[in-house]
Design a protein around this motif. Structure first.
Motif, PDB file in Angstrom:
ATOM      1  N   PHE A  58       0.826  -1.210   0.000  1.00  0.00           N
ATOM      2  CA  PHE A  58       0.000   0.000   0.000  1.00  0.00           C
ATOM      3  C   PHE A  58       0.859   1.259   0.000  1.00  0.00           C
ATOM      4  CE2 PHE A  58      -3.645  -2.659   1.364  1.00  0.00           C
ATOM      5  CZ  PHE A  58      -4.649  -2.092   0.593  1.00  0.00           C
ATOM      6  N   VAL A  59       1.864   1.298   0.869  1.00  0.00           N
ATOM      7  CA  VAL A  59       2.709   2.489   0.949  1.00  0.00           C
ATOM      8  C   VAL A  59       3.490   2.675  -0.352  1.00  0.00           C
ATOM      9  CG1 VAL A  59       4.712   3.504   2.115  1.00  0.00           C
ATOM     10  CG2 VAL A  59       2.837   2.527   3.462  1.00  0.00           C
ATOM     11  N   ALA A  60       4.057   1.601  -0.898  1.00  0.00           N
ATOM     12  CA  ALA A  60       4.825   1.714  -2.139  1.00  0.00           C
ATOM     13  C   ALA A  60       3.950   2.226  -3.285  1.00  0.00           C
ATOM     14  CB  ALA A  60       5.437   0.367  -2.503  1.00  0.00           C
ATOM     15  N   GLU A  61       2.755   1.686  -3.425  1.00  0.00           N
ATOM     16  CA  GLU A  61       1.870   2.127  -4.515  1.00  0.00           C
ATOM     17  C   GLU A  61       1.440   3.578  -4.305  1.00  0.00           C
ATOM     18  OE1 GLU A  61      -0.386   1.784  -8.117  1.00  0.00           O
ATOM     19  OE2 GLU A  61       1.408   0.809  -7.285  1.00  0.00           O
ATOM     20  N   GLY A  62       1.164   3.956  -3.049  1.00  0.00           N
ATOM     21  CA  GLY A  62       0.812   5.345  -2.772  1.00  0.00           C
ATOM     22  C   GLY A  62       1.955   6.296  -3.065  1.00  0.00           C
ATOM     23  N   LEU A  63       3.170   5.901  -2.703  1.00  0.00           N
ATOM     24  CA  LEU A  63       4.342   6.742  -2.981  1.00  0.00           C
ATOM     25  C   LEU A  63       4.609   6.833  -4.486  1.00  0.00           C
ATOM     26  CD1 LEU A  63       6.849   5.667  -0.150  1.00  0.00           C
ATOM     27  CD2 LEU A  63       5.308   7.646  -0.197  1.00  0.00           C
ATOM     28  N   ARG A  64       4.400   5.731  -5.179  1.00  0.00           N
ATOM     29  CA  ARG A  64       4.620   5.725  -6.638  1.00  0.00           C
ATOM     30  C   ARG A  64       3.679   6.733  -7.316  1.00  0.00           C
ATOM     31  NH1 ARG A  64       6.104   0.860  -7.216  1.00  0.00           N
ATOM     32  NH2 ARG A  64       4.059   0.067  -6.662  1.00  0.00           N
ATOM     33  N   LEU A 100      11.470   4.044  -8.073  1.00  0.00           N
ATOM     34  CA  LEU A 100      10.796   4.580  -6.886  1.00  0.00           C
ATOM     35  C   LEU A 100      11.768   4.673  -5.716  1.00  0.00           C
ATOM     36  CD1 LEU A 100       8.256   5.535  -5.410  1.00  0.00           C
ATOM     37  CD2 LEU A 100       7.708   3.123  -4.942  1.00  0.00           C
ATOM     38  N   LEU A 101      12.651   3.684  -5.577  1.00  0.00           N
ATOM     39  CA  LEU A 101      13.637   3.700  -4.492  1.00  0.00           C
ATOM     40  C   LEU A 101      14.495   4.963  -4.569  1.00  0.00           C
ATOM     41  CD1 LEU A 101      14.958   2.174  -2.088  1.00  0.00           C
ATOM     42  CD2 LEU A 101      16.560   1.202  -3.768  1.00  0.00           C
ATOM     43  N   GLU A 102      14.893   5.340  -5.771  1.00  0.00           N
ATOM     44  CA  GLU A 102      15.697   6.555  -5.950  1.00  0.00           C
ATOM     45  C   GLU A 102      14.909   7.778  -5.492  1.00  0.00           C
ATOM     46  OE1 GLU A 102      18.402   9.444  -6.851  1.00  0.00           O
ATOM     47  OE2 GLU A 102      18.710   7.278  -6.575  1.00  0.00           O
ATOM     48  N   TRP A 103      13.617   7.834  -5.846  1.00  0.00           N
ATOM     49  CA  TRP A 103      12.775   8.961  -5.421  1.00  0.00           C
ATOM     50  C   TRP A 103      12.633   8.979  -3.899  1.00  0.00           C
ATOM     51  CZ3 TRP A 103       8.142   9.519  -2.800  1.00  0.00           C
ATOM     52  CH2 TRP A 103       7.509  10.763  -2.900  1.00  0.00           C
ATOM     53  N   VAL A 104      12.422   7.809  -3.299  1.00  0.00           N
ATOM     54  CA  VAL A 104      12.272   7.713  -1.843  1.00  0.00           C
ATOM     55  C   VAL A 104      13.530   8.206  -1.136  1.00  0.00           C
ATOM     56  CG1 VAL A 104      12.112   6.054   0.078  1.00  0.00           C
ATOM     57  CG2 VAL A 104      10.512   5.901  -1.855  1.00  0.00           C
ATOM     58  N   SER A 105      14.699   7.878  -1.673  1.00  0.00           N
ATOM     59  CA  SER A 105      15.956   8.280  -1.028  1.00  0.00           C
ATOM     60  C   SER A 105      16.082   9.803  -0.929  1.00  0.00           C
ATOM     61  CB  SER A 105      17.153   7.698  -1.784  1.00  0.00           C
ATOM     62  OG  SER A 105      17.299   8.337  -3.047  1.00  0.00           O
ATOM     63  N   ARG A 106      15.412  10.517  -1.809  1.00  0.00           N
ATOM     64  CA  ARG A 106      15.492  11.985  -1.815  1.00  0.00           C
ATOM     65  C   ARG A 106      14.256  12.661  -1.231  1.00  0.00           C
ATOM     66  NH1 ARG A 106      14.812  13.270  -6.542  1.00  0.00           N
ATOM     67  NH2 ARG A 106      14.840  11.297  -7.687  1.00  0.00           N
ATOM     68  N   ILE A 135      10.688  -1.785  -1.460  1.00  0.00           N
ATOM     69  CA  ILE A 135      10.673  -0.952  -2.667  1.00  0.00           C
ATOM     70  C   ILE A 135      11.847  -1.282  -3.578  1.00  0.00           C
ATOM     71  CG2 ILE A 135      10.887   1.439  -3.482  1.00  0.00           C
ATOM     72  CD1 ILE A 135       9.251   2.211  -0.905  1.00  0.00           C
ATOM     73  N   ALA A 136      13.017  -1.593  -2.993  1.00  0.00           N
ATOM     74  CA  ALA A 136      14.186  -1.962  -3.810  1.00  0.00           C
ATOM     75  C   ALA A 136      13.911  -3.211  -4.628  1.00  0.00           C
ATOM     76  CB  ALA A 136      15.397  -2.185  -2.908  1.00  0.00           C
ATOM     77  N   ALA A 137      13.129  -4.128  -4.050  1.00  0.00           N
ATOM     78  CA  ALA A 137      12.814  -5.369  -4.759  1.00  0.00           C
ATOM     79  C   ALA A 137      11.710  -5.178  -5.789  1.00  0.00           C
ATOM     80  CB  ALA A 137      12.403  -6.447  -3.749  1.00  0.00           C
ATOM     81  N   GLN A 138      10.955  -4.091  -5.658  1.00  0.00           N
ATOM     82  CA  GLN A 138       9.802  -3.889  -6.544  1.00  0.00           C
ATOM     83  C   GLN A 138      10.040  -2.850  -7.633  1.00  0.00           C
ATOM     84  OE1 GLN A 138       6.240  -1.574  -5.363  1.00  0.00           O
ATOM     85  NE2 GLN A 138       5.134  -3.528  -5.394  1.00  0.00           N
ATOM     86  N   THR A 151      14.186   1.043  11.681  1.00  0.00           N
ATOM     87  CA  THR A 151      13.509  -0.216  11.355  1.00  0.00           C
ATOM     88  C   THR A 151      12.529  -0.010  10.209  1.00  0.00           C
ATOM     89  OG1 THR A 151      13.734  -1.026  13.623  1.00  0.00           O
ATOM     90  CG2 THR A 151      11.997  -2.021  12.273  1.00  0.00           C
ATOM     91  N   ALA A 152      11.751   1.074  10.275  1.00  0.00           N
ATOM     92  CA  ALA A 152      10.796   1.363   9.209  1.00  0.00           C
ATOM     93  C   ALA A 152      11.521   1.605   7.884  1.00  0.00           C
ATOM     94  CB  ALA A 152       9.945   2.575   9.582  1.00  0.00           C
ATOM     95  N   ARG A 153      12.616   2.352   7.935  1.00  0.00           N
ATOM     96  CA  ARG A 153      13.363   2.615   6.699  1.00  0.00           C
ATOM     97  C   ARG A 153      13.871   1.309   6.082  1.00  0.00           C
ATOM     98  NH1 ARG A 153      17.174   5.419   8.612  1.00  0.00           N
ATOM     99  NH2 ARG A 153      16.486   7.532   8.054  1.00  0.00           N
ATOM    100  N   ARG A 154      14.437   0.436   6.916  1.00  0.00           N
ATOM    101  CA  ARG A 154      14.966  -0.826   6.402  1.00  0.00           C
ATOM    102  C   ARG A 154      13.850  -1.651   5.755  1.00  0.00           C
ATOM    103  NH1 ARG A 154      16.432  -3.355  10.955  1.00  0.00           N
ATOM    104  NH2 ARG A 154      18.141  -1.887  11.127  1.00  0.00           N
ATOM    105  N   ALA A 155      12.697  -1.726   6.422  1.00  0.00           N
ATOM    106  CA  ALA A 155      11.608  -2.550   5.907  1.00  0.00           C
ATOM    107  C   ALA A 155      11.048  -1.990   4.598  1.00  0.00           C
ATOM    108  CB  ALA A 155      10.501  -2.650   6.956  1.00  0.00           C
TER     109      ALA A 155
END
Length: 480
Positions: A158-164, A204-210, A197-200, A188-192
């Motif tokens: 849910f969070v990944a799709e919402g962030l995308r 998006l992972l690049e966007w999340v990092s910034r 997101i890195a696997a999906q 812990t939340a960042r790691r999870a």
């Protein structure tokens, strides 16, 4: 006894949701909602209402109960002096159930007006392997969401799709704030989430990092589960027909790292504390609150007590814990911020004895394998290094062995242990008649307790004496 219900005075029509909260359980409703309810009395803060999100099938009853009463509920704060205060909470301004309306959940996370996602999904909800700390990509729900990003089932999906969608719409950065009761919860939340997101979706992972920050926070408020009998009792006292009331202790604490990329509420104006680094506060809580709970657990249970407040009203246990805090822990716990450690410790003793929010000792005894390495071992290692007085921690260790090995309390009452992470090797060490073997149990793996002659001598004496005399007589001798 009647409890006056204190209503909020702000107009909910003026409040807009700026926060999505995932996991609308009792603790969240006694903690973040309580702070936010007070904050919304300030007209300048009314863009920080909360949209709750429930994702589990089992959430249906709560969702329907809250919707039936326009998301308003009562919170009864139980005073240590026996006097209660009830509050009407109106800060929950929207509530979405992912099972029923998944698209609405994704759309809300993507919404430009939402600046913060907060979480209470429990420690296990982060899906990290207990041994390695790695995110478990083989989880069935996770595997589904990796393959079907547009129809998520887990919090990660849910969070990944919402962030995308947020990224694609250009709706700006957002903060993910864990409010779960675990050490360095933001890390812990960042790691999870970033592992998922890195696997999906590498883009998006690049966007999340910034564009996404993950502050750590420390939360504290004892909030029991609410039984049907509690609902009846609370409504009778408050004069309401609330189908989803909550009750909690009067103590509350929230310390948050000030790392919000898209703005934040002024929670500090209603009692929260912001800091650059939450580590010292976590250390204080782990070393004093959590370790004291652990120190109480097995000795009090073996003595025949079953409730925390009953044990704490036995002056011997209250003195045992205060001495542990003062002599064994305080030398290793610097007071963070403007905290008065003496007041904090005195308050802990009062909180443990609060009869209105009684806790079960069996819960404190549960899963010692996971708790002891975090709550007990760091300071025990320092105590051994410094040749400190090891009497109390050796007594605790001997009581832990007696609890696991014999499964009968001092009054002859048999019980079952509940320590799910004990290994086969652990069970062999527990079964051994050589008490020294127990010191190789997995919770003690961070140091070789057998190498400390001081500890071994006291521990072996405690093992023998608990067996021969019983737990309380040994405790009395320690106190004298």
């Amino acid at each position: 006894m009647k409890t006056q219900l204190r209503s909020f005075s702000y107009s909910r029509e003026q409040v807009k949701a700026g926060i999505v909260h995932i996991g609308v359980g009792n603790f969240h409703r006694a903690h973040e909602e309580y702070y936010t309810n007070r904050l919304l009395e300030d007209p300048a803060q009314q863009r920080w209402g909360i949209c709750g999100v429930a994702l589990l099938p089992g959430d249906e009853r709560l969702v329907k109960a809250l919707r039936k009463q326009d998301l308003i509920y009562s919170l009864t704060v139980c005073g240590r002096d026996g006097k209660d205060q009830a509050y009407e909470i109106g800060s929950l301004v929207d509530l979405l159930w992912g099972v029923e309306e998944p698209e609405a959940v994704v759309g809300k996370i993507a919404d430009k007006s939402i600046k913060i996602i907060t979480l209470t999904i429990t420690e296990g909800g982060y899906n990290l392997d207990k041994t390695s700390g790695e995110f478990m990509l083989d989880n069935e729900g996770v595997k589904h969401d990796l393959s079907h990003p547009s129809t998520p089932a887990t919090v990660f999906g849910f969070v990944a799709e919402g962030l995308r969608r947020r990224k694609n719409l250009g709706n700006g950065p957002i903060t993910i704030l864990s409010c779960d009761n675990l050490q360095h919860n933001g890390n812990t939340a960042r790691r999870a989430f970033t592992s998922f997101i890195a696997a999906q979706d590498k883009e998006l992972l690049e966007w999340v990092s910034r564009n996404v920050t993950f502050p750590n926070s420390m939360v504290d408020r004892i909030t029991p589960a609410t039984t049907p009998a509690d609902i009846e009792r609370l409504n009778r006292a408050n004069g309401t027909g609330d189908e989803a009331p909550v009750y909690c202790e009067d103590f509350i604490q929230w310390v948050i790292e000030d790392n919000f990329i898209a703005g934040r509420p002024a929670w500090e104006s209603v009692g929260a504390e912001f800091t650059d680094d939450v580590t010292a506060y976590e250390n204080m809580k782990l070393s004093l609150l959590n370790a004291s709970h652990q120190m109480l657990s097995y000795p009090a249970f073996l003595s025949g007590y079953r409730k925390v407040d009953d044990a704490m009203h036995d002056e011997r246990f209250a003195r045992y814990l205060r001495t542990f805090m003062d002599k064994d822990i305080t030398p290793y716990v610097p007071a963070p911020g403007n905290t008065d450690l003496d007041v904090y410790k005195r308050t802990l003793i009062e909180r443990f004895g609060n009869r209105s929010v009684s806790d079960q000792l069996a819960r404190l005894c549960f899963d010692g394998v996971s708790k002891i390495p975090v709550y007990m071992m760091p300071n025990l290692i320092k105590m051994i290094r410094d040749h400190a007085d090891l009497t109390r921690v050796a007594f605790f260790t001997a009581a832990y062995r007696h609890y696991l090995k014999y499964k009968v309390d001092d009054k002859g009452v048999a019980f079952e242990i509940n320590d799910p992470w004990l290994t086969e090797a652990d069970y062999r060490l527990i079964a051994s008649d050589d008490a020294l073997d127990f010191l190789s149990l997995s919770p003690f793996a961070s140091t070789d307790l057998r190498a400390s002659e001081d500890f071994v001598e006291i521990y072996q004496s405690m093992v023998r004496r608990i067996q021969e005399e019983g737990t309380l007589p040994v405790l009395e001798s320690i106190l004298s």
